[in-house]
Structure formats: C-alpha cells, structure tokens
Design a protein around this motif. Structure first.
Motif, mmCIF file in Angstrom:
data_model
loop_
_atom_site.group_PDB
_atom_site.id
_atom_site.type_symbol
_atom_site.label_atom_id
_atom_site.label_comp_id
_atom_site.label_asym_id
_atom_site.label_seq_id
_atom_site.Cartn_x
_atom_site.Cartn_y
_atom_site.Cartn_z
ATOM 1 N N TYR A 1 13.257 8.731 -3.370
ATOM 2 C CA TYR A 1 14.046 10.430 -3.418
ATOM 3 C C TYR A 1 13.185 10.699 -2.268
ATOM 4 C CZ TYR A 1 13.767 10.105 -8.156
ATOM 5 O OH TYR A 1 14.221 9.391 -9.258
ATOM 6 N N SER A 2 13.511 9.299 -1.715
ATOM 7 C CA SER A 2 13.235 10.717 0.397
ATOM 8 C C SER A 2 14.198 11.659 0.903
ATOM 9 C CB SER A 2 13.374 9.384 1.777
ATOM 10 O OG SER A 2 13.012 9.526 2.864
ATOM 11 N N ASP A 3 14.191 12.593 1.882
ATOM 12 C CA ASP A 3 14.369 13.583 1.945
ATOM 13 C C ASP A 3 16.094 13.195 2.643
ATOM 14 O OD1 ASP A 3 13.039 15.189 1.063
ATOM 15 O OD2 ASP A 3 12.196 16.133 2.935
ATOM 16 N N ARG A 4 15.888 11.894 3.345
ATOM 17 C CA ARG A 4 17.406 11.065 3.915
ATOM 18 C C ARG A 4 18.410 10.699 3.041
ATOM 19 N NH1 ARG A 4 16.007 6.083 5.042
ATOM 20 N NH2 ARG A 4 17.595 5.830 7.180
ATOM 21 N N ARG A 5 17.909 10.703 1.430
ATOM 22 C CA ARG A 5 19.090 10.710 0.917
ATOM 23 C C ARG A 5 18.964 11.206 -0.859
ATOM 24 N NH1 ARG A 5 19.113 5.402 0.688
ATOM 25 N NH2 ARG A 5 17.314 4.479 1.303
ATOM 26 N N GLN A 6 20.556 11.433 -0.743
ATOM 27 C CA GLN A 6 20.377 12.750 -2.397
ATOM 28 C C GLN A 6 20.428 11.703 -3.322
ATOM 29 O OE1 GLN A 6 24.719 13.185 -2.130
ATOM 30 N NE2 GLN A 6 25.241 13.802 -3.975
ATOM 31 N N ASP B 1 0.977 -0.910 0.189
ATOM 32 C CA ASP B 1 0.316 0.320 -0.013
ATOM 33 C C ASP B 1 0.723 1.179 -0.290
ATOM 34 O OD1 ASP B 1 -1.319 2.207 1.615
ATOM 35 O OD2 ASP B 1 -2.895 1.486 0.886
ATOM 36 N N PRO B 2 0.529 2.565 -0.491
ATOM 37 C CA PRO B 2 1.607 3.501 -0.776
ATOM 38 C C PRO B 2 1.624 4.076 0.586
ATOM 39 C CG PRO B 2 0.397 3.184 -2.730
ATOM 40 C CD PRO B 2 -0.366 2.118 -2.210
ATOM 41 N N GLN B 3 0.576 4.400 1.255
ATOM 42 C CA GLN B 3 0.668 4.636 2.487
ATOM 43 C C GLN B 3 2.055 4.128 3.198
ATOM 44 O OE1 GLN B 3 -3.737 5.312 3.603
ATOM 45 N NE2 GLN B 3 -3.096 7.658 4.412
ATOM 46 N N VAL B 4 1.495 2.602 3.288
ATOM 47 C CA VAL B 4 2.588 2.288 4.764
ATOM 48 C C VAL B 4 4.271 2.532 3.620
ATOM 49 C CG1 VAL B 4 2.842 -0.083 4.927
ATOM 50 C CG2 VAL B 4 0.547 0.300 4.788
ATOM 51 N N ILE B 5 3.769 2.181 2.297
ATOM 52 C CA ILE B 5 5.220 2.745 1.972
ATOM 53 C C ILE B 5 5.834 3.952 2.330
ATOM 54 C CG2 ILE B 5 6.428 2.745 -0.358
ATOM 55 C CD1 ILE B 5 4.986 0.792 -1.551
ATOM 56 N N ASP B 6 5.270 4.857 2.678
ATOM 57 C CA ASP B 6 5.779 5.909 2.449
ATOM 58 C C ASP B 6 6.068 6.402 4.079
ATOM 59 O OD1 ASP B 6 5.639 9.071 2.291
ATOM 60 O OD2 ASP B 6 3.791 9.376 3.651
ATOM 61 N N TRP B 7 4.830 5.049 5.018
ATOM 62 C CA TRP B 7 5.616 5.846 6.830
ATOM 63 C C TRP B 7 6.403 4.638 6.692
ATOM 64 C CZ3 TRP B 7 0.367 3.804 7.652
ATOM 65 C CH2 TRP B 7 -1.137 4.814 7.244
ATOM 66 N N ARG B 8 6.758 3.729 6.181
ATOM 67 C CA ARG B 8 8.265 2.601 6.441
ATOM 68 C C ARG B 8 9.435 3.346 5.957
ATOM 69 N NH1 ARG B 8 7.748 -2.703 3.524
ATOM 70 N NH2 ARG B 8 9.909 -2.955 5.245
ATOM 71 N N ALA B 9 8.984 4.600 4.972
ATOM 72 C CA ALA B 9 10.533 5.122 4.643
ATOM 73 C C ALA B 9 10.829 5.718 5.430
ATOM 74 C CB ALA B 9 10.152 6.338 2.932
#
Length: 268
Positions: A187-192, A86-94
C-alpha cells in the motif's frame, strides 16, 4: 535540533528518528555498501549527542546494515546480511530502488504462510474469529465505496492480522508483523490502491471467510492461495507505477544509479 525521520520514528524519540533517517539512506543506496560513516559527522549533521548516535548505530548494527570495525570505522554492509524480515527494514526498502523486487519476495512469503494459517484457523471453528473477519471485510467494503485509502488499509490489515493470529501458531505469531509490513509495502504511496480488481479482491476475501466459517480447512487454504496469487498479479504486473513483470525470484533485479546526494547528505 533538526526535525528528521518518519512520523512514526518522530514519536519514538531522538535515537529512533536518527535510526530511521540513516536506515532510509542506506536502503536507498545513498550510503553505498562499503562506505564508512563517521559518528562525529552524523552527530554534527543532525545536531544530536554522541549517545543518541551510538544508540542509533547500535540498532542498525543489530539489523545487519552496518558493522563497526576496529581502526576501519563503521561500514555499510551488503543487503544479504540485513534483517530483511524486520518490519522497519521492509518499510525502508519499500521506498528504495528495489521496492518491486522486495514486494515480489514478500508475496512469495505470504503465499507460503497465509494459506497454512487459513487452513489451521478453519479447523478451529472459532466463531468470534469468524465474526472478526466478517467485520473487517465489511469495513473494507465500506472504505472501498468511499474510496478511503486510510480506512481500507486499516481494515485489510485487521483482516489479515485476525486470520494469522487466529491460527495460534507460535512460529506464525513471530511472522505477523513481517506479513503486515508486507501489506503496508503493497500500500505504498508509489502504488495505486484502488484498481479494476479491487471489487473482485473483496469477493476473494469473502471466500476465505466463508470457508473458515464452514470449518473447511482445504477450501480455506485454496481460497487464501487464490487471494494472495491474484494480489501478486495485480500489484506486480498490473498496477502503476511499475507496469511490468518482475524477474523470477532469485534473479538479479535491474539496478539504477542511486539518486544524487542532497546538500544535507553525509559526505563520505
């Protein structure tokens, strides 16, 4: 009433905000597996009505993250039972402690699906689709030149959406949002975002487009495999902040102690 949840959730109403806030806590491990959450306490903390709490918890239950039990309360469930696609779960786990492990798993999914989509798309010879891919790639190049993160993410998302939807495959169509969420996790803010490999990545995207335009299914599939694999190497082995290789899929990722609960966290 408190302001909470992500910007996207805030645009969708109170129960979506509450669902987002609780989902992120669960994914981060702030609410560990087996802990019991109290609807009354949630309502008091977030200053929302019982009906809002009920809707939010029902949505999390559908995602497999919680389970209400008679006389036992609502308990946090093991990750194995979550709706991990699920896209929301993916976003939360990211944003959680297993973000790198999730990205490795999702890259494996991309490698299974995207080359097949490229192969099908190339066989169809849809000129409008090819023009859409060329346009998205041109916007990616422009965004790279300007080092515009938002524009690059938008263009890359459009590129992959166009290819996946162009396959006109009913099963793939149900995975589009999942695969696009995979891009956003990358493309999370955690990554360059922009690295030494970005220019080469754009060339790999172009080889996919050229193969599809030439109506060469095998070349398109091969170009897509090369693109996904190179992306995996870049984001899993070479890009900050990880600076390490992931364990093989299926192995247990290293775990760390969950962050200390803030003063506003639920006391469970």
């Amino acid at each position: 009433m408190k302001s909470f949840g992500s910007p996207g959730a805030r645009a969708n109403g109170l129960h979506a905000q509450l669902m987002d806030a609780l989902g992120r806590r669960i994914a981060r491990g702030d609410l560990p597996v087996g802990s019991v959450i109290s609807p009354e306490q949630i309502g008091a903390e977030f200053e929302v009505s019982r009906s809002v709490v009920r809707e939010a918890l029902r949505a999390l239950e559908i995602l497999g993250m919680i389970r209400p039990r008679h006389k036992a309360g609502t308990t946090i469930q093991p990750q194995a039972g979550w709706a991990l696609l699920d896209p929301q779960v993916i976003d939360w786990r990211a944003d959680g402690p297993d973000a790198d492990a999730q990205l490795g798993e999702l890259m494996a999914l991309r490698e299974a699906v995207e080359p097949a989509a490229a192969r099908i798309t190339a066989g169809q010879g849809d000129q409008v689709l090819v023009e859409g891919l060329h346009g998205a790639l041109a916007r990616m190049r422009e965004a790279y030149e300007r080092r515009s993160r938002a524009a690059f993410v938008e263009a890359d998302t459009a590129f992959h959406r166009t290819m996946l939807e162009g396959a006109a495959n009913a099963v793939f169509s149900q995975l589009v949002q999942t695969l696009l969420a995979t891009l956003h996790a990358r493309y999370s803010d955690r990554r360059q975002l922009f690295t030494d490999d970005t220019a080469d990545s754009l060339e790999r995207h172009e080889r996919v487009v050229l193969a599809i335009a030439a109506r060469d299914p095998e070349a398109a599939a091969a170009a897509s495999v090369a693109l996904v694999r190179a992306t995996g190497v870049e984001v899993l082995d070479g890009a900050p902040p990880a600076q390490r290789s992931l364990p093989a899929l299926g192995s247990q990722p290293a775990t760390s102690a969950p962050p200390a609960a803030s003063a506003s966290s639920l006391e469970l």
